[in-house]
Each structure stands twice: as C-alpha cells, then as structure tokens.
Design a protein around this motif. Structure first.
Motif, PDB file in Angstrom:
ATOM      1  N   THR A 187       0.838  -1.202   0.000  1.00 57.00           N
ATOM      2  CA  THR A 187       0.000   0.000   0.000  1.00 57.00           C
ATOM      3  C   THR A 187       0.872   1.250   0.000  1.00 57.00           C
ATOM      4  OG1 THR A 187      -0.144  -0.015   2.422  1.00 57.00           O
ATOM      5  CG2 THR A 187      -1.927  -1.107   1.206  1.00 57.00           C
ATOM      6  N   CYS A 188       0.304   2.328  -0.520  1.00 56.99           N
ATOM      7  CA  CYS A 188       0.999   3.613  -0.583  1.00 56.99           C
ATOM      8  C   CYS A 188       0.081   4.721  -0.086  1.00 56.99           C
ATOM      9  CB  CYS A 188       1.434   3.925  -2.014  1.00 56.99           C
ATOM     10  SG  CYS A 188       2.659   2.786  -2.684  1.00 56.99           S
ATOM     11  N   ASP A 189       0.660   5.691   0.597  1.00 56.31           N
ATOM     12  CA  ASP A 189      -0.077   6.869   1.057  1.00 56.31           C
ATOM     13  C   ASP A 189       0.221   8.039   0.139  1.00 56.31           C
ATOM     14  OD1 ASP A 189      -1.185   5.582   3.251  1.00 56.31           O
ATOM     15  OD2 ASP A 189       0.496   6.121   4.578  1.00 56.31           O
ATOM     16  N   THR A 220      -5.114   6.507   0.574  1.00 61.47           N
ATOM     17  CA  THR A 220      -4.263   5.324   0.660  1.00 61.47           C
ATOM     18  C   THR A 220      -4.723   4.341  -0.402  1.00 61.47           C
ATOM     19  OG1 THR A 220      -3.865   5.596   3.040  1.00 61.47           O
ATOM     20  CG2 THR A 220      -3.509   3.402   2.109  1.00 61.47           C
ATOM     21  N   GLY A 230      -3.960   0.562  -2.693  1.00 63.84           N
ATOM     22  CA  GLY A 230      -3.320  -0.745  -2.607  1.00 63.84           C
ATOM     23  C   GLY A 230      -3.136  -1.387  -3.963  1.00 63.84           C
ATOM     24  N   THR A 262       6.474  -2.500  -0.595  1.00 60.94           N
ATOM     25  CA  THR A 262       5.624  -2.418  -1.789  1.00 60.94           C
ATOM     26  C   THR A 262       6.367  -2.829  -3.050  1.00 60.94           C
ATOM     27  OG1 THR A 262       4.408  -0.571  -0.780  1.00 60.94           O
ATOM     28  CG2 THR A 262       4.175  -0.855  -3.150  1.00 60.94           C
TER      29      THR A 262
END
Length: 277
Positions: free
Chosen positions: A37-39, A57, A59, A85
C-alpha cells in the motif's frame, strides 16, 4: 502490442517509508502497485506555514503518476510506501506511446458510436471527432442514480452507451417512471440549455455505461444540434406541463435496431430520448 506494453514495465521495490514521488518535482515514471500500500500526501501553505495532509491510501491495482506525464507538469502530490511495496514502473517515452495508441483506439470507437446517435446527425466528421475526444465514460450499477431530480449543480450532458436506465419523476410525494433509455438515448440537455435544476432523476437499470460531456464542451461542440433540442423543448412546454408528464405513447425503432418507448417529457422529431435533465 500487449506483450510490448508488458515488456516496457520495470519492477520496482520500495520499503516502508520510502518516498516514491515528490510533490513539485518533474515526473519520470507512471506506477502501478502490484503488492503493498501507498499513502498519497499533498502539501499546502497557509500563513507561511507548510502543511502536509493525507489525501488517500491505495493498494494493489492502484496507480499514480500519470498526470505529470500526460500534462508535462510537476508532481501534484507526494507518494510514500506505507508498507513494503512492489510496483511496476513505465517510463515517460513508453507511457506516451501507450497513451497515443489508446487515444486513437478510443476515438475510433466513440466516433463509430456517435454516428448512430440521431440527434448528432448534423455534426460533420471533424465536429464528431472533436466530441469523441472529450467524451468521458462512466459505469453505473443497478439502481444507482446518474442524475438526481432537483440537483442545481447540473453541468453534464449524457448519452447512454451500454445497458438501460429509467427516468423517474417525483411529484407530490409520488414517484413514477417517465421513460426508459436504451443505447444511443441522451438526457441532461434541458438543465444545460435552460440553466435550471434537474427535472427528474435517471437511474441505472442493471449495469450501464454512459458517455458524457461538461457544459462548456456541450455548448462549444454541439452547436449544430442545439437548435433542434431547443425547438423540441419549446414544443413540449407549449403542449404539456411537468405535472402531467405523458405515459408511453408507442414504440419506435432506432438506428441501433432496438424498439423502445417513444415517450418523453420532451417529444422530439428524430430523437432517441426524453429530456429529464
């Protein structure tokens, strides 16, 4: 072409906390998340103080970084890996090649569709091509509202691309179906032409897809068709009131070979749809 596209992607791995792209910097890659996941953060400045806020956020299956490559502008946000990730990265040159091919294919598909929408028959090929370039596709699930009666933020004109939908009007606490839309039918023009709230709701019957244009594009690109739409609206207003919107009066066959109700709030010559905007 698909094999070529897949081969153009490069795998990139990031650890938790690694910054993948930075707001304000030039764009070099488009990213698709394989795992993790990335913010997404956006920085703003208020009273001389910089503030960083979490926007979203995302995914696996999510993507980011395309805007800077499409419009040759700085990154609009910062993206940080919130877990370990795995990503697929596509460089600027490969991205542009894919974009051009996709654009040509989509333009051709939309142009063929628009040729079978009777109300657009006055558009020449060049005008129809410009319209195809600005169309936006949206998908709606069963029972989902496309437009809502009374909405004063009416900025969009719609053409049903796939599936069906129903126009529903609520009067004196009673809701009834006014008409059913099929492929090639259009709606939403009345609110744009009259600058008025939506007069009815349009709800998806099963899953459907629509293509749409915003108000500015509607006025700029559909000029040759506006007079026909306005005449139909005036004809209806002269003979009917919203309080006694007519029931189905019969059926007709459109250019897609489908029979459907030719009922409408705004009966038109050579139109596939009722205006419920």
């Amino acid at each position: 072409e698909l094999d070529e596209l897949v081969g153009a992607f490069q795998e990139v791995r990031k650890r938790t906390g690694d910054q993948i792209i930075t707001q304000g910097e030039d764009g070099d890659n488009f990213y698709v998340i394989q795992a993790g996941t990335c913010d997404i953060f956006r920085e703003s400045e208020e009273d001389g103080n910089k503030q960083k806020s979490l926007v979203l956020t995302i995914g696996a299956g999510g993507y980011f970084g395309e805007l800077a490559l499409m419009y040759h502008c700085p990154r609009a946000a910062t993206v940080v890996a919130s877990t370990d990730t795995s990503l697929l990265a596509l460089d600027q040159n490969s991205f542009n090649v894919v974009l051009r091919r996709s654009g040509r294919s989509r333009r051709c598909e939309y142009d063929q569709f628009l040729q079978n929408v009777p109300v657009l028959s006055k558009l020449n090929p060049a005008e129809r091509g410009k319209l195809a370039d600005v169309l936006a596709m949206s998908q709606y699930e069963n029972g989902e509202a496309i437009i809502n009666q009374g909405d004063t933020q009416a900025h969009t004109f719609y053409i049903l691309y796939e599936g069906s939908a129903q126009a529903r009007m609520t009067l004196h606490s009673e809701t009834r179906t006014v008409t059913t839309y099929k492929k090639g039918d259009y709606f939403g023009e009345l609110a744009l032409i009259k600058d008025a709230p939506r007069s009815a709701s349009v709800v998806s019957s099963g899953r459907c897809k629509v293509v749409s244009v915003d108000r500015a594009s509607f006025i700029r690109l559909l000029g040759p068709c506006l007079e026909e739409m306005k005449n139909a609206i005036e004809e209806y207003v002269h003979h009917h009131s919203w309080a006694d919107a007519p029931p189905a009066a019969g059926t007709k066959r459109d250019s897609f070979g489908e029979e459907h109700e030719s009922v409408g709030e705004v009966p038109r010559k050579r139109r596939n749809s009722v205006d419920t905007s």
